[in-house]
Design a protein around this motif. Structure first.
Motif, PDB file in Angstrom:
ATOM      1  N   ILE A   1       0.858  -1.185   0.000  1.00 19.02           N
ATOM      2  CA  ILE A   1       0.000   0.000   0.000  1.00 19.02           C
ATOM      3  C   ILE A   1       0.895   1.236   0.000  1.00 19.02           C
ATOM      4  O   ILE A   1       1.745   1.384   0.874  1.00 19.02           O
ATOM      5  N   PRO A   2       0.728   2.112  -0.983  1.00 16.92           N
ATOM      6  CA  PRO A   2       1.612   3.288  -1.071  1.00 16.92           C
ATOM      7  C   PRO A   2       1.413   4.256   0.095  1.00 16.92           C
ATOM      8  O   PRO A   2       0.309   4.354   0.639  1.00 16.92           O
ATOM      9  N   PRO A   3       2.456   4.978   0.453  1.00 19.05           N
ATOM     10  CA  PRO A   3       2.311   6.012   1.485  1.00 19.05           C
ATOM     11  C   PRO A   3       1.199   6.988   1.104  1.00 19.05           C
ATOM     12  O   PRO A   3       1.043   7.349  -0.060  1.00 19.05           O
ATOM     13  N   GLY A   4       0.414   7.362   2.104  1.00 18.74           N
ATOM     14  CA  GLY A   4      -0.673   8.297   1.881  1.00 18.74           C
ATOM     15  C   GLY A   4      -1.947   7.670   1.369  1.00 18.74           C
ATOM     16  O   GLY A   4      -2.936   8.347   1.124  1.00 18.74           O
TER      17      GLY A   4
ATOM     18  N   ALA B   1      -9.151  -8.417   2.018  1.00 19.89           N
ATOM     19  CA  ALA B   1      -9.721  -9.763   1.887  1.00 19.89           C
ATOM     20  C   ALA B   1     -10.148 -10.030   0.445  1.00 19.89           C
ATOM     21  O   ALA B   1      -9.859 -11.100  -0.112  1.00 19.89           O
ATOM     22  N   ASP B   2     -10.822  -9.064  -0.184  1.00 14.81           N
ATOM     23  CA  ASP B   2     -11.272  -9.234  -1.570  1.00 14.81           C
ATOM     24  C   ASP B   2     -10.103  -9.409  -2.537  1.00 14.81           C
ATOM     25  O   ASP B   2     -10.171 -10.206  -3.461  1.00 14.81           O
ATOM     26  N   ALA B   3      -9.037  -8.646  -2.320  1.00 12.81           N
ATOM     27  CA  ALA B   3      -7.879  -8.707  -3.219  1.00 12.81           C
ATOM     28  C   ALA B   3      -7.219 -10.081  -3.193  1.00 12.81           C
ATOM     29  O   ALA B   3      -6.628 -10.500  -4.186  1.00 12.81           O
ATOM     30  N   LEU B   4      -7.338 -10.772  -2.077  1.00 11.93           N
ATOM     31  CA  LEU B   4      -6.700 -12.083  -1.938  1.00 11.93           C
ATOM     32  C   LEU B   4      -7.678 -13.248  -2.049  1.00 11.93           C
ATOM     33  O   LEU B   4      -7.268 -14.406  -1.992  1.00 11.93           O
ATOM     34  N   ALA B   5      -8.961 -12.962  -2.220  1.00  9.07           N
ATOM     35  CA  ALA B   5      -9.991 -14.002  -2.180  1.00  9.07           C
ATOM     36  C   ALA B   5      -9.819 -15.070  -3.245  1.00  9.07           C
ATOM     37  O   ALA B   5      -9.958 -16.265  -2.960  1.00  9.07           O
ATOM     38  N   GLU B   6      -9.524 -14.666  -4.456  1.00  7.73           N
ATOM     39  CA  GLU B   6      -9.445 -15.646  -5.543  1.00  7.73           C
ATOM     40  C   GLU B   6      -8.315 -16.649  -5.329  1.00  7.73           C
ATOM     41  O   GLU B   6      -8.486 -17.846  -5.532  1.00  7.73           O
ATOM     42  N   THR B   7      -7.163 -16.173  -4.905  1.00  3.47           N
ATOM     43  CA  THR B   7      -6.026 -17.080  -4.725  1.00  3.47           C
ATOM     44  C   THR B   7      -6.060 -17.821  -3.392  1.00  3.47           C
ATOM     45  O   THR B   7      -5.475 -18.888  -3.274  1.00  3.47           O
ATOM     46  N   SER B   8      -6.750 -17.243  -2.398  1.00  2.00           N
ATOM     47  CA  SER B   8      -6.721 -17.857  -1.073  1.00  2.00           C
ATOM     48  C   SER B   8      -7.961 -18.669  -0.731  1.00  2.00           C
ATOM     49  O   SER B   8      -7.910 -19.535   0.144  1.00  2.00           O
ATOM     50  N   GLY B   9      -9.073 -18.349  -1.377  1.00  2.10           N
ATOM     51  CA  GLY B   9     -10.323 -19.000  -1.009  1.00  2.10           C
ATOM     52  C   GLY B   9     -10.929 -18.422   0.251  1.00  2.10           C
ATOM     53  O   GLY B   9     -11.919 -18.925   0.759  1.00  2.10           O
ATOM     54  N   ARG B  10     -10.352 -17.347   0.760  1.00  2.00           N
ATOM     55  CA  ARG B  10     -10.851 -16.690   1.969  1.00  2.00           C
ATOM     56  C   ARG B  10     -11.279 -15.272   1.591  1.00  2.00           C
ATOM     57  O   ARG B  10     -10.655 -14.641   0.763  1.00  2.00           O
TER      58      ARG B  10
ATOM     59  N   ALA C   1     -10.878   9.627  -1.444  1.00  3.48           N
ATOM     60  CA  ALA C   1      -9.609  10.177  -1.924  1.00  3.48           C
ATOM     61  C   ALA C   1      -8.426   9.267  -1.638  1.00  3.48           C
ATOM     62  O   ALA C   1      -7.417   9.318  -2.356  1.00  3.48           O
ATOM     63  N   ALA C   2      -8.514   8.435  -0.602  1.00  3.03           N
ATOM     64  CA  ALA C   2      -7.327   7.702  -0.139  1.00  3.03           C
ATOM     65  C   ALA C   2      -7.341   6.205  -0.451  1.00  3.03           C
ATOM     66  O   ALA C   2      -6.291   5.563  -0.363  1.00  3.03           O
ATOM     67  N   ALA C   3      -8.477   5.644  -0.820  1.00  7.36           N
ATOM     68  CA  ALA C   3      -8.557   4.189  -1.030  1.00  7.36           C
ATOM     69  C   ALA C   3      -7.646   3.764  -2.189  1.00  7.36           C
ATOM     70  O   ALA C   3      -7.572   4.412  -3.221  1.00  7.36           O
ATOM     71  N   TRP C   4      -6.971   2.645  -1.971  1.00  6.74           N
ATOM     72  CA  TRP C   4      -6.066   2.077  -2.973  1.00  6.74           C
ATOM     73  C   TRP C   4      -6.418   0.613  -3.157  1.00  6.74           C
ATOM     74  O   TRP C   4      -6.799  -0.070  -2.212  1.00  6.74           O
ATOM     75  N   TYR C   5      -6.297   0.147  -4.371  1.00  7.89           N
ATOM     76  CA  TYR C   5      -6.514  -1.266  -4.663  1.00  7.89           C
ATOM     77  C   TYR C   5      -5.402  -1.702  -5.600  1.00  7.89           C
ATOM     78  O   TYR C   5      -5.122  -1.007  -6.578  1.00  7.89           O
ATOM     79  N   PRO C   6      -4.755  -2.802  -5.311  1.00  9.04           N
ATOM     80  CA  PRO C   6      -3.614  -3.222  -6.153  1.00  9.04           C
ATOM     81  C   PRO C   6      -4.054  -3.682  -7.528  1.00  9.04           C
ATOM     82  O   PRO C   6      -5.161  -4.220  -7.681  1.00  9.04           O
ATOM     83  N   ASP C   7      -3.203  -3.460  -8.505  1.00  7.78           N
ATOM     84  CA  ASP C   7      -3.489  -4.093  -9.784  1.00  7.78           C
ATOM     85  C   ASP C   7      -3.146  -5.571  -9.629  1.00  7.78           C
ATOM     86  O   ASP C   7      -2.477  -5.973  -8.691  1.00  7.78           O
TER      87      ASP C   7
END
Length: 104
Positions: free
Chosen positions: A17-20, A29-38, A95-101
Motif C-alpha cells: 500500500i503506497p504512502p498516503g 480480503a477481496d484482493a486475496l480471495a481468488e487465490t486464497s479461497g478466503r 480520496a485515499a482508497a487504494w486497490y492493487p493491480d
C-alpha cells in the motif's frame, strides 16, 4: 493456501500500500480471495492485530475510514505525516482508497 501462507500474503499486500493511501479490511480480503479461497474482513483484522506490527498497519482501516481501534491517535499521526487525506477522525476513503493491480 495454508493459514500461515495467507498471513504472509496479507502482510505482503499491506506492505505494498503506497504512502498516503489506505485499504479497508474488506478490500484486503477481496484482493486475496481468488487465490486464497478466503474473503473475511474480520480475519484480516485478526491478522493485522496479531502479526501486523512489522508492516504499515495504520494503512488498513474500516470501509468507512475508521482508524484501527485502540490505535487511532498514532495511526492518524502516521497517515497525516504521509499526506493521506483525512476526514474528521478518520480517512477520506474516496480520496485515499487504494486497490492493487493484479499484476505483481
Amino acid at each position: 493456501m495454508t493459514p500461515q501462507e495467507y498471513v504472509e500474503e496479507v502482510l505482503a499486500l499491506v506492505e505494498r500500500i503506497p504512502p498516503g493511501r489506505v485499504m479497508s479490511y474488506g478490500a484486503v480480503a477481496d484482493a486475496l480471495a481468488e487465490t486464497s479461497g478466503r474473503a473475511s474482513a474480520r480475519l484480516i483484522g485478526n491478522i493485522m492485530s496479531r502479526h501486523g506490527s512489522a508492516v504499515p498497519w495504520y494503512r488498513v482501516v474500516s470501509s468507512a475510514g475508521r482508524l484501527p481501534p485502540g490505535h487511532e491517535t498514532r495511526a492518524q499521526a502516521l497517515l497525516r505525516a504521509e499526506g493521506c487525506p483525512l476526514k474528521g477522525d478518520g480517512v477520506d476513503m474516496r480520496a485515499a482508497a487504494w486497490y492493487p493491480d493484479t499484476s505483481r
